[in-house]
Design a protein around this motif. Sequence first.
Motif, mmCIF file in Angstrom:
data_model
loop_
_atom_site.group_PDB
_atom_site.id
_atom_site.type_symbol
_atom_site.label_atom_id
_atom_site.label_comp_id
_atom_site.label_asym_id
_atom_site.label_seq_id
_atom_site.Cartn_x
_atom_site.Cartn_y
_atom_site.Cartn_z
ATOM 1 N N ALA A 8 0.840 -1.199 0.000
ATOM 2 C CA ALA A 8 0.000 0.000 0.000
ATOM 3 C C ALA A 8 0.876 1.250 0.000
ATOM 4 O O ALA A 8 1.985 1.226 0.537
ATOM 5 N N PRO A 9 0.389 2.349 -0.593
ATOM 6 C CA PRO A 9 1.183 3.578 -0.586
ATOM 7 C C PRO A 9 1.336 4.164 0.815
ATOM 8 O O PRO A 9 0.548 3.845 1.714
ATOM 9 N N GLU A 10 2.315 5.026 0.980
ATOM 10 C CA GLU A 10 2.605 5.652 2.274
ATOM 11 C C GLU A 10 1.373 6.385 2.795
ATOM 12 O O GLU A 10 0.760 7.173 2.079
ATOM 13 N N GLY A 11 0.985 6.109 4.046
ATOM 14 C CA GLY A 11 -0.141 6.798 4.681
ATOM 15 C C GLY A 11 -1.496 6.181 4.387
ATOM 16 O O GLY A 11 -2.517 6.694 4.829
ATOM 17 N N ALA A 12 -1.544 5.086 3.627
ATOM 18 C CA ALA A 12 -2.828 4.474 3.290
ATOM 19 C C ALA A 12 -3.408 3.704 4.474
ATOM 20 O O ALA A 12 -4.615 3.693 4.684
ATOM 21 N N ASN A 13 -2.560 3.063 5.236
ATOM 22 C CA ASN A 13 -3.018 2.286 6.388
ATOM 23 C C ASN A 13 -2.665 3.015 7.685
ATOM 24 O O ASN A 13 -1.493 3.205 7.995
ATOM 25 N N LYS A 14 -3.685 3.415 8.407
ATOM 26 C CA LYS A 14 -3.461 4.131 9.659
ATOM 27 C C LYS A 14 -3.723 3.223 10.840
ATOM 28 O O LYS A 14 -4.563 2.327 10.768
ATOM 29 N N ARG A 15 -3.022 3.487 11.944
ATOM 30 C CA ARG A 15 -3.199 2.719 13.155
ATOM 31 C C ARG A 15 -4.488 3.111 13.842
ATOM 32 O O ARG A 15 -4.852 4.302 13.847
ATOM 33 N N LYS A 16 -5.195 2.166 14.408
ATOM 34 C CA LYS A 16 -6.416 2.444 15.149
ATOM 35 C C LYS A 16 -6.078 3.271 16.384
ATOM 36 O O LYS A 16 -5.104 2.981 17.080
ATOM 37 N N ARG A 17 -6.866 4.330 16.664
ATOM 38 C CA ARG A 17 -6.637 5.165 17.837
ATOM 39 C C ARG A 17 -7.234 4.470 19.058
ATOM 40 O O ARG A 17 -8.434 4.232 19.107
ATOM 41 N N ILE A 18 -6.376 4.129 20.018
ATOM 42 C CA ILE A 18 -6.835 3.456 21.237
ATOM 43 C C ILE A 18 -6.999 4.509 22.326
ATOM 44 O O ILE A 18 -6.074 5.268 22.604
ATOM 45 N N VAL A 19 -8.215 4.603 22.884
ATOM 46 C CA VAL A 19 -8.508 5.645 23.868
ATOM 47 C C VAL A 19 -8.904 5.027 25.203
ATOM 48 O O VAL A 19 -9.267 3.848 25.275
ATOM 49 N N GLY A 20 -8.840 5.840 26.249
ATOM 50 C CA GLY A 20 -9.298 5.406 27.572
ATOM 51 C C GLY A 20 -8.400 4.387 28.224
ATOM 52 O O GLY A 20 -8.871 3.467 28.893
ATOM 53 N N ARG A 21 -7.068 4.513 28.035
ATOM 54 C CA ARG A 21 -6.140 3.561 28.627
ATOM 55 C C ARG A 21 -5.150 4.260 29.561
ATOM 56 O O ARG A 21 -3.959 3.990 29.520
ATOM 57 N N GLY A 22 -5.645 5.227 30.330
ATOM 58 C CA GLY A 22 -4.809 5.862 31.350
ATOM 59 C C GLY A 22 -4.218 7.181 30.905
ATOM 60 O O GLY A 22 -4.136 7.480 29.711
ATOM 61 N N GLN A 23 -3.764 7.971 31.928
ATOM 62 C CA GLN A 23 -3.244 9.313 31.687
ATOM 63 C C GLN A 23 -2.012 9.304 30.790
ATOM 64 O O GLN A 23 -1.849 10.166 29.941
ATOM 65 N N GLY A 24 -1.138 8.354 30.991
ATOM 66 C CA GLY A 24 0.130 8.326 30.263
ATOM 67 C C GLY A 24 -0.040 8.129 28.771
ATOM 68 O O GLY A 24 0.852 8.459 27.999
ATOM 69 N N SER A 25 -1.130 7.595 28.339
ATOM 70 C CA SER A 25 -1.331 7.337 26.918
ATOM 71 C C SER A 25 -1.610 8.607 26.127
ATOM 72 O O SER A 25 -1.495 8.618 24.901
ATOM 73 N N GLY A 26 -2.011 9.691 26.838
ATOM 74 C CA GLY A 26 -2.356 10.927 26.148
ATOM 75 C C GLY A 26 -3.814 10.969 25.728
ATOM 76 O O GLY A 26 -4.307 11.998 25.301
ATOM 77 N N ARG A 27 -4.511 9.856 25.816
ATOM 78 C CA ARG A 27 -5.930 9.782 25.470
ATOM 79 C C ARG A 27 -6.712 9.133 26.605
ATOM 80 O O ARG A 27 -7.664 8.388 26.367
ATOM 81 N N GLY A 28 -6.292 9.415 27.819
ATOM 82 C CA GLY A 28 -6.994 8.855 28.973
ATOM 83 C C GLY A 28 -8.071 9.802 29.463
ATOM 84 O O GLY A 28 -8.522 10.677 28.726
ATOM 85 N N THR A 29 -8.491 9.666 30.699
ATOM 86 C CA THR A 29 -9.493 10.505 31.361
ATOM 87 C C THR A 29 -10.772 10.631 30.554
ATOM 88 O O THR A 29 -11.663 9.806 30.666
ATOM 89 N N THR A 30 -10.879 11.642 29.682
ATOM 90 C CA THR A 30 -12.136 11.855 28.940
ATOM 91 C C THR A 30 -12.145 11.108 27.616
ATOM 92 O O THR A 30 -13.164 11.074 26.932
ATOM 93 N N ALA A 31 -11.036 10.536 27.228
ATOM 94 C CA ALA A 31 -10.925 9.725 26.010
ATOM 95 C C ALA A 31 -11.369 10.478 24.767
ATOM 96 O O ALA A 31 -12.019 9.926 23.887
ATOM 97 N N GLY A 32 -11.018 11.762 24.692
ATOM 98 C CA GLY A 32 -11.301 12.541 23.492
ATOM 99 C C GLY A 32 -12.733 12.997 23.353
ATOM 100 O O GLY A 32 -13.117 13.535 22.312
#
Length: 150
Positions: A8-32
């Motif tokens: 696949a070309p560059e940028g075609a496959n993106k990683r799934k955003r994992i939310v709600g896994r603690g403060q250190g993940s950057g997407r914890g607390t309110t989970a976006g």
Amino acid sequence: MHDFNLHAPEGANKRKRIVGRGQGSGRGTTAGRGNKGQKSRSGGKTYVGFEGGQMPLYRRLAQRGFSNYPFKKVYEIVNLGEIQNRFNDGETVSNVSLFEKGLVKKAALIKVLSDGEFTKKLNFKVDAVSAAAKEKIEKAGGTVVVSAKK
């Protein structure tokens, strides 16, 4: 590099955003979801047309009468000039033959109109024909059979 080494070309496959896994993940607390409010809560969805508890527009307006819109017949239009160019003398012009010759996109309801020159002797088996087109066809020696139920 081989022809069979596909990727696949560059940028075609993106990683799934994992939310709600603690403060250190950057997407914890309110989970976006932001802070407080209906949309931050689980199950806090509204339906299309929801106006915050106010009587929605589609319920405020009166529903009267009958609409024939879902039952309307849509005809694909073909002009005699186009038929003149694609058909030979003695052939039958029908929904299927018009589709095969590429004059219509699907073999649905078809109406023939009189635009263009017409001199060939053809047999027409279509859903609708304008009065002027019928006159031109019969003048050239062809026949018209209308099969649509109105």
